[in-house]
Design a protein around this motif. Structure first.
Motif, short mmCIF file in Angstrom:
data_model
loop_
_atom_site.label_atom_id
_atom_site.label_comp_id
_atom_site.label_asym_id
_atom_site.label_seq_id
_atom_site.Cartn_x
_atom_site.Cartn_y
_atom_site.Cartn_z
N ARG A 139 -5.82 18.48 -5.74
CA ARG A 139 -5.95 17.03 -5.89
C ARG A 139 -4.73 16.40 -5.24
NH1 ARG A 139 -7.98 16.75 -12.22
NH2 ARG A 139 -9.88 17.96 -11.85
N ALA A 140 -4.98 15.45 -4.35
CA ALA A 140 -3.89 14.85 -3.59
C ALA A 140 -3.88 13.33 -3.74
CB ALA A 140 -4.02 15.21 -2.11
N VAL A 141 -2.69 12.79 -3.80
CA VAL A 141 -2.54 11.33 -3.79
C VAL A 141 -2.85 10.80 -2.40
CG1 VAL A 141 -0.89 9.43 -4.07
CG2 VAL A 141 -0.87 11.35 -5.68
N LEU A 142 -2.31 11.47 -1.38
CA LEU A 142 -2.47 11.05 0.01
C LEU A 142 -2.79 12.26 0.89
CD1 LEU A 142 0.71 8.80 0.23
CD2 LEU A 142 -1.64 7.98 0.05
N THR A 143 -3.43 12.00 2.03
CA THR A 143 -3.64 13.04 3.03
C THR A 143 -2.91 12.64 4.31
OG1 THR A 143 -5.61 11.98 3.95
CG2 THR A 143 -5.95 13.55 2.11
N LYS A 144 -2.83 13.57 5.23
CA LYS A 144 -2.22 13.27 6.53
C LYS A 144 -2.97 12.13 7.20
CE LYS A 144 -0.67 15.40 10.84
NZ LYS A 144 -0.92 14.22 11.63
N ASP A 145 -4.29 12.13 7.08
CA ASP A 145 -5.09 11.03 7.67
C ASP A 145 -4.71 9.68 7.08
OD1 ASP A 145 -6.45 12.73 9.36
OD2 ASP A 145 -8.25 12.84 8.12
N MET B 164 0.84 -1.18 0.00
CA MET B 164 0.00 0.00 0.00
C MET B 164 0.89 1.24 0.00
SD MET B 164 -2.83 0.89 2.81
CE MET B 164 -3.97 2.17 2.52
N LEU B 165 0.56 2.19 -0.88
CA LEU B 165 1.40 3.38 -1.07
C LEU B 165 1.50 4.21 0.20
CD1 LEU B 165 3.10 5.06 -3.00
CD2 LEU B 165 0.99 6.19 -3.74
N ALA B 166 0.40 4.46 0.88
CA ALA B 166 0.43 5.29 2.09
C ALA B 166 1.36 4.68 3.13
CB ALA B 166 -0.98 5.46 2.66
N ALA B 167 1.28 3.40 3.33
CA ALA B 167 2.14 2.74 4.33
C ALA B 167 3.60 2.83 3.93
CB ALA B 167 1.71 1.28 4.49
N ASP B 168 3.90 2.67 2.65
CA ASP B 168 5.29 2.73 2.20
C ASP B 168 5.86 4.14 2.32
OD1 ASP B 168 5.11 0.03 1.72
OD2 ASP B 168 4.89 0.26 -0.46
N VAL B 169 5.07 5.15 1.96
CA VAL B 169 5.53 6.53 2.09
C VAL B 169 5.72 6.87 3.56
CG1 VAL B 169 4.87 8.96 1.78
CG2 VAL B 169 4.58 7.33 -0.11
N ASN B 170 4.75 6.50 4.38
CA ASN B 170 4.84 6.77 5.82
C ASN B 170 6.07 6.10 6.43
OD1 ASN B 170 3.58 7.97 8.22
ND2 ASN B 170 3.43 5.84 8.88
N VAL C 137 -4.03 28.98 -14.26
CA VAL C 137 -3.69 28.02 -13.20
C VAL C 137 -4.97 27.76 -12.41
CG1 VAL C 137 -2.23 27.53 -11.21
CG2 VAL C 137 -1.36 29.00 -13.05
N SER C 138 -5.47 26.52 -12.49
CA SER C 138 -6.71 26.20 -11.79
C SER C 138 -6.60 24.95 -10.91
CB SER C 138 -7.87 26.04 -12.78
OG SER C 138 -7.56 25.03 -13.71
N THR C 139 -5.50 24.20 -11.07
CA THR C 139 -5.36 22.94 -10.32
C THR C 139 -3.94 22.79 -9.80
OG1 THR C 139 -7.00 21.88 -11.75
CG2 THR C 139 -5.58 20.41 -10.47
N VAL C 140 -3.83 22.27 -8.60
CA VAL C 140 -2.54 21.84 -8.06
C VAL C 140 -2.69 20.39 -7.64
CG1 VAL C 140 -3.05 22.70 -5.72
CG2 VAL C 140 -0.68 22.27 -6.40
N ILE C 141 -1.70 19.59 -8.00
CA ILE C 141 -1.66 18.19 -7.58
C ILE C 141 -0.50 18.03 -6.61
CG2 ILE C 141 -1.38 15.79 -8.33
CD1 ILE C 141 -2.40 16.70 -11.09
N CYS C 142 -0.78 17.43 -5.47
CA CYS C 142 0.28 17.21 -4.50
C CYS C 142 0.35 15.73 -4.13
CB CYS C 142 0.08 18.07 -3.25
SG CYS C 142 -1.43 17.73 -2.32
N ALA C 143 1.53 15.34 -3.70
CA ALA C 143 1.69 13.97 -3.22
C ALA C 143 0.94 13.80 -1.90
CB ALA C 143 3.16 13.63 -3.04
N ILE C 144 1.07 14.81 -1.01
CA ILE C 144 0.45 14.72 0.31
C ILE C 144 -0.19 16.05 0.67
CG2 ILE C 144 0.86 14.31 2.77
CD1 ILE C 144 3.43 12.74 1.75
N ASN C 145 -1.46 16.02 1.01
CA ASN C 145 -2.16 17.19 1.53
C ASN C 145 -2.27 17.00 3.03
OD1 ASN C 145 -3.89 19.24 2.28
ND2 ASN C 145 -5.28 18.94 0.55
#
Length: 169
Positions: free
Chosen positions: A158-164, A1-7, A133-141
């Motif tokens: 638009r975010a791939v992951l959030t702090k939660d 799982m991506l969130a677990a690996d990034v964390n 400029v209307s959109t920002v994509i982040c890895a983590i919000n």
């Protein structure tokens, strides 16, 4: 799982002084996922479907957004723009390095959004140079209110992951 690996790769324990001056016993070192070729690719692959169809340029924000925008450019074929925190005071004196931005739809790319200050500043500067400029994509919000951050400058986040997502791993 991506969130677990990034964390797992990025959450450090110890004693750290934060930018605010506060001391924390936990620190999230985003550069640890950005410097890992397999992990940064996985994050960017998750970003690809978040890119609006009308995007002409991917605007990687200095410093953390640049490697993400570069990988995304390789995955999508969309040209990359490197957006400085401030325009150079020499040479071309540009805020954004790469293609001409006037009249172009730029999707900003950022690693982590907390308050959105850097994204807000870049958005306003690029708009003043006639970019859309209307959109920002982040890895983590990791903002306190992920749905409202940057609403004041009419940006869709638009975010791939959030702090939660990271806290749940």
């Amino acid at each position: 799982m991506l969130a677990a690996d990034v964390n797992h790769a990025c959450r450090l324990q110890g004693q750290f002084q934060l930018r605010s001056g506060q001391i924390s016993h936990e620190y999230f070192d985003k550069y640890l996922f950005e410097s890992d070729p397999q992990l940064v690719r996985r994050v960017c692959e998750a970003m690809v479907p978040l890119i609006p169809a009308d995007t002409n340029l991917l605007g990687g924000l200095e410093l953390g957004g640049v490697p993400l925008a570069t990988v995304l450019s390789q995955l999508t074929g969309i040209p990359t723009l490197f957006v400085r925190k401030a325009a150079k005071t020499y040479g071309t004196r540009r805020l954004a390095e790469g293609a001409d931005i006037s009249g172009k739809a730029i999707t900003l790319i950022e690693d982590v959004i907390t308050t959105g200050r850097a994204v807000r500043d870049a958005t306003q500067a690029l708009r003043s140079e006639h970019a859309t400029v209307s959109t920002v994509i982040c890895a983590i919000n990791r903002s306190a209110d992920p749905t409202a951050v940057l609403r004041d400058v009419a940006l869709t986040v638009r975010a791939v992951l959030t702090k939660d997502d990271l806290d749940k791993t």
